[in-house]
Design an enzyme around this catalytic site. Structure first.
Site, PDB file in Angstrom:
ATOM      1  CG  ASN A  68     -12.334  -0.106   2.760  1.00  0.00           C
ATOM      2  OD1 ASN A  68     -13.492  -0.046   3.192  1.00  0.00           O
ATOM      3  ND2 ASN A  68     -11.984   0.499   1.637  1.00  0.00           N
ATOM      4  CG  ASP A 257      -6.582  -5.225  -4.023  1.00  0.00           C
ATOM      5  OD1 ASP A 257      -6.770  -4.376  -4.920  1.00  0.00           O
ATOM      6  OD2 ASP A 257      -7.206  -5.225  -2.942  1.00  0.00           O
TER       7      ASP A 257
END
Length: 382
Positions: A68, A257
């Site tokens: 991320n 996810d």
């Protein structure tokens, strides 16, 4: 050069004999001899021993597209690597004897805790081992270690248990028998049978528990279920699929996810990471060409964690004979982190409808049950 020399030493005995370096029926010595002796033992033995060398290890460095914006590797990326290792070792075992060839398909992933975050630049080492087999399924345990290649420091990040079933290459709907294994201790087989029966019962219960669909709501209020719920639509292509033409379990988990992460980020507006995944059940296969809808919604919040339910529905758009169906479901738990990586308080979820209040209480029960289990596992201090 050392690697090349080692590869050359592990040539097939037949090739060595053909080249005149080995006589007919003569076996190579050293590492090559031991290697090919183990290969013959696996191919000819009716049972594979759990004490034998049936462990595989894979690894790769974590890249920016695996993580991320804060540099933490996505939980879905790790889940995908775990499933790949499990698929390799279970497929290899199911084809270890002469007979109809097959590919092992993922049926279930037990609860998986993310013990420590993994970051860009670290190396993920994934090891997989077969721990139990029933007549039609294989249990695989997988460990994931992260390595800082600058300091050499290693840490355990994940432990997972996966269940696979062998499907015939000739007929995708035909489940084949699994070659049996020999256990070093009788307790291993008894404990494995208990785990098998427990997961089988839970899979049956879960299949019918998640029959509803996530519906969009106009102008939702902040901190409500409707405010953060999200969906992702994905067309299944060849790169997503196995030799059978159905989706890899790891691909599905990665998408699940991703959606759960979007839900968590929308709810708390901070950096979020996967803390754990409750058991993921794969109810049915997803074929190439299907359009899948992955939907996520918040079900429960504690002071520092969020539970998100993720549902996967498949729509076989090229097959009019089959209707839309539920393919997979799971609960993901996320935590909110500060810029320094410290846990932050989570905005409390505001359930509005009766169904949302019911799901909140069910999620609270799962949270308290897991909290009590973790506290029970902590050894008392002297």
């Amino acid at each position: 050069m050392k690697l090349l020399a080692r590869v050359l030493r592990l040539q097939l005995p037949g090739r060595l004999a053909a080249s005149g370096r080995l006589g007919a029926g003569q076996e190579p010595s050293g590492p090559a001899g031991r290697y090919w002796a183990s290969v013959r033992a696996v191919r000819t033995s009716p049972k594979l021993s759990l004490a034998g060398p049936h462990i595989i290890a894979t690894g790769r460095i974590m890249r920016p597209d695996d993580a991320n914006v804060a540099g933490n590797v996505h939980g879905g990326t790790i889940l995908k690597m775990i499933e790949e290792a499990g698929a390799i070792i279970s497929t290899r075992h199911c084809n270890s004897q002469n007979g109809e060839r097959c590919v092992a398909a993922l049926a279930r992933v037990e609860r998986t805790d993310f013990l420590s975050p993994m970051c860009i630049g670290e190396v993920a080492h994934v090891s997989a081992e077969i721990t139990y087999t029933s007549k039609h399924s294989v249990e695989v345990q997988v460990n994931v270690m992260s390595e800082n290649i600058l300091t050499g420091a290693k840490k355990l990040t994940n432990k997972a248990t996966l269940w696979y079933v062998p499907l015939s290459l000739k007929n995708v709907d035909k489940v084949l028998e699994v070659p049996p294994v020999v256990y070093t201790r009788q307790e291993q087989e008894e404990e494995g049978r208990k785990r098998y029966e427990a997961q089988k019962l839970e899979r049956m219960e879960t299949k019918w528990r998640n029959g509803d669909i996530v519906q969009p709501v106009l102008n939702p209020e902040p901190n409500t279920v409707s405010y953060s719920q999200s969906s992702l639509i994905h067309l299944v292509g060849p790169s997503d699929c196995t030799l059978h033409g159905f989706v890899h379990g790891g691909v599905t988990m990665k998408l699940m996810d991703e959606v759960a992460g979007i839900v968590a980020a929308r709810h708390c507006k901070t950096n979020i990471v996967t803390a754990s995944v409750d058991a993921i059940n794969f109810h049915d296969k997803i074929r190439k060409g299907c359009v899948i809808t992955i939907s996520g919604r918040m079900t429960f919040t504690s002071n520092k964690s969020m539970e998100i339910e993720v549902l996967v529905d498949a729509d076989p758009v090229v097959d009019n004979s089959q209707k839309r169906y539920r393919a997979a479901s799971a609960f993901f738990t996320y935590v909110s982190l500060s810029q320094e990586g410290k846990p932050l308080p989570v905005p409390q979820l505001v359930p509005e409808t009766e169904d949302e209040k019911k799901r909140f209480e069910e999620g609270k029960g799962r949270y308290l049950q897991m909290k009590a289990k973790r506290q029970g596992q902590v050894e008392p201090q002297p």
